[in-house]
Design an enzyme around this catalytic site. Sequence first.
Site, PDB file in Angstrom:
ATOM      1  CG  HIS A   1      -1.786   1.199   1.350  1.00  0.00           C
ATOM      2  ND1 HIS A   1      -2.890   1.391   0.546  1.00  0.00           N
ATOM      3  CD2 HIS A   1      -1.706   2.291   2.155  1.00  0.00           C
ATOM      4  CE1 HIS A   1      -3.459   2.542   0.859  1.00  0.00           C
ATOM      5  NE2 HIS A   1      -2.764   3.107   1.838  1.00  0.00           N
TER       6      HIS A   1
ATOM      7  CD  GLU B   1      -3.579  -1.265  -1.639  1.00  0.00           C
ATOM      8  OE1 GLU B   1      -3.907  -0.647  -0.624  1.00  0.00           O
ATOM      9  OE2 GLU B   1      -3.329  -0.708  -2.733  1.00  0.00           O
TER      10      GLU B   1
ATOM     11  CG  ASN C   1      27.056 -28.344  -5.685  1.00  0.00           C
ATOM     12  OD1 ASN C   1      27.108 -29.405  -6.282  1.00  0.00           O
ATOM     13  ND2 ASN C   1      27.542 -27.224  -6.181  1.00  0.00           N
TER      14      ASN C   1
END
Length: 706
Positions: free
Chosen positions: A62, A84, A441
């Site tokens: 917002h 929003e 990995n």
Amino acid sequence: MRDWALLETLAGVWKMGSNEEYLSVFIDESREHLQAMNDGMLKLEQTPDDVRIVQEIFRSAHTMKGMSATMGFEDLAKLTHEMENVLDLIRNRKLDLSPSVFDVLFASLDALDGMLQDIIRGGSGEADVTALVERLQAVARGETTPSSAERPSETVSEAEEPPLDQYQLTVLRQALDTGHRVFHVAVTLDEGCVLKAARAYMIFQVLENNGEIVRSFPSAEDIEREAFDRTISFYCINRLPPNELERLLLNISEVRVVRIAEIDRNRLAELARDAQQGVQLPSVSPSSSTSIAAAKEDTARIQQAAAAPGPERATVGSSSSAAVGRTIRVDSEKLDILMNLLSELLIDRVRLESIASAVRRQELTETIEHLSRISSDLQAIVFKLRMMPVETVFNRFPRMVRDLARSLNKKIELVVTGADTELDRTVVDEIGDPLVHLLRNAVDHGIESPDERLAAGKPETGTLALRAYTSGNHVFIEIEDDGRGIRRDKVVETALRNGIITREQAERLSDEEVYQLLFAPGFSTAEKITDISGRGVGLDVVKSKIEALGGKVVVESTLGKGTKFSVQLPLTLSIISAMLVKVGEETYAVPISSLVETMIVSPGQVRNLHGEAIMNYRSGVIPVVSLGRLFDVPGAKDADRDETYAVVIRKGRHQLALLADELLGQQDIVLKPLGKYLTPAFAVSGATILGDGRVALIVDPNALMN
């Protein structure tokens, strides 16, 4: 209240027609809100019922929407507005969280970050967000959208590369007119590349560190969401010769092919004709909406940047207003020069203090004391200029691990500690690539699938720990997983098969030496996923990069329980506090950061147990090392006959006593590397120049503990 105050400030500035002045405020705030939303989304994925997290994400979205609208960045405002709406439905329990909802929200955050980076580079922040807006609106209506795993990959082929626009052609023409070299670079990744976006980031870094990118294809947004096949192409201005540029790009793991073609005036004319005849697609240049007249100003900046020696320089199209009063870009070599000058000043200060104590003139003593205070403040500031928290690198890993785990259908929790640990900025810039390798990995091959973990009696969610901490003159970064571990026999078998070691050598290797074989060039084969968990893939690159930084990497593993990679990095040039001790006629420095206490040792207090020297210390015993014997110093005292001093040092839970003839006191010293001709010197991390001009070696507590 803080957010409303900011919005009011921005609104007032907008009305006055001088929003450029507060662009840096908008950028800083937007970065914070984007990071907060990313962190919140990762937490929400773990605890989807926690409405408080949704409230925090909603609040950031917002605020960012209001700031973007106030500053005139309509595409940013439009996308955050749709986010929003979706978040509002989630927090009011009107929309259930599903993988597809998370996918579209994460994709929106990536797009917001791309637009913000465009603004930082001086662009308009414009982007085509239509597809994302439609997906968010569909989610808000309750319509099911396929997740990233289900959605067919949106890829682009090399043949679809659009022609250059007029702005880009002008920039390239100006570069050629001023004597710079222009290239078309096409980079193709391996078919099995998992983190294409991460590899693309490294490619961008190589090109930008040595010049400027004028146009990339596909767009940055497509690259970030990995919506491309395997090839990325660039038009760039670069100061390196083609063979050197090709070598740097091929050094990046999982880069398969690099094609470089130099663009001369004839070729540029052909590209201009193609642009007139072809269809103009949206430019990916950060300043594609800039007029041709303004392009000349950007070209001048490109010419300066292409000639600059290091990465600390202005980016093409960068807006000076974005950094007014906040930060400036300084070439890293200038910081090195400043640090060296300060170190010389510090040496002279110590020398002057020694002279003042001998002369005993009040006026001189007072002046030296004032100089000492000023130089100490200057020392602290200069030292901090080169230091930055590893958080700047760590911040991108939670999202990376999350995305990779999802693509592999694994459940992994990343635990990050010590992100505020500081390192030299040069090391921070270079350490990202090795850490990406190690984390990948661990996720891809170290931690088992949920079914394997349950069958082994483990929780189905694996734990991956990323931690950083300072010990003595080093910073340690550890990556530890609770996965399957490394099978010694499989590592040895692969090394024998590839001719890395002989059968006789294999029989004499310790576990630690076997694990180091993982870093040997050529250890990795086409057999990427094996019972040894595939940890050889790209690890030779990790080791070479870390050793180039003056560090080392150690591997510990327990079969069935997990593996830990510990990366030790030195503070390459720093000013530290140290305890100076005298041994014979020589002086040594022990870093204060490792020191516990000092004490007097009486003759006979040091005893011998099974060939090892020990002494009573508080409620137990600790090992003892004589610096005189360790460094073979002539004339050093013998603890069996003479009274000596002990300097007790600590690393983790382990303690050790260093014996010296005399304590000279605490002093700030400049840590200088020994140079390649004197390394490796056991238990010595560097040297310093004392006030009387003599050289003192700096003891390395970590080496002694090991």
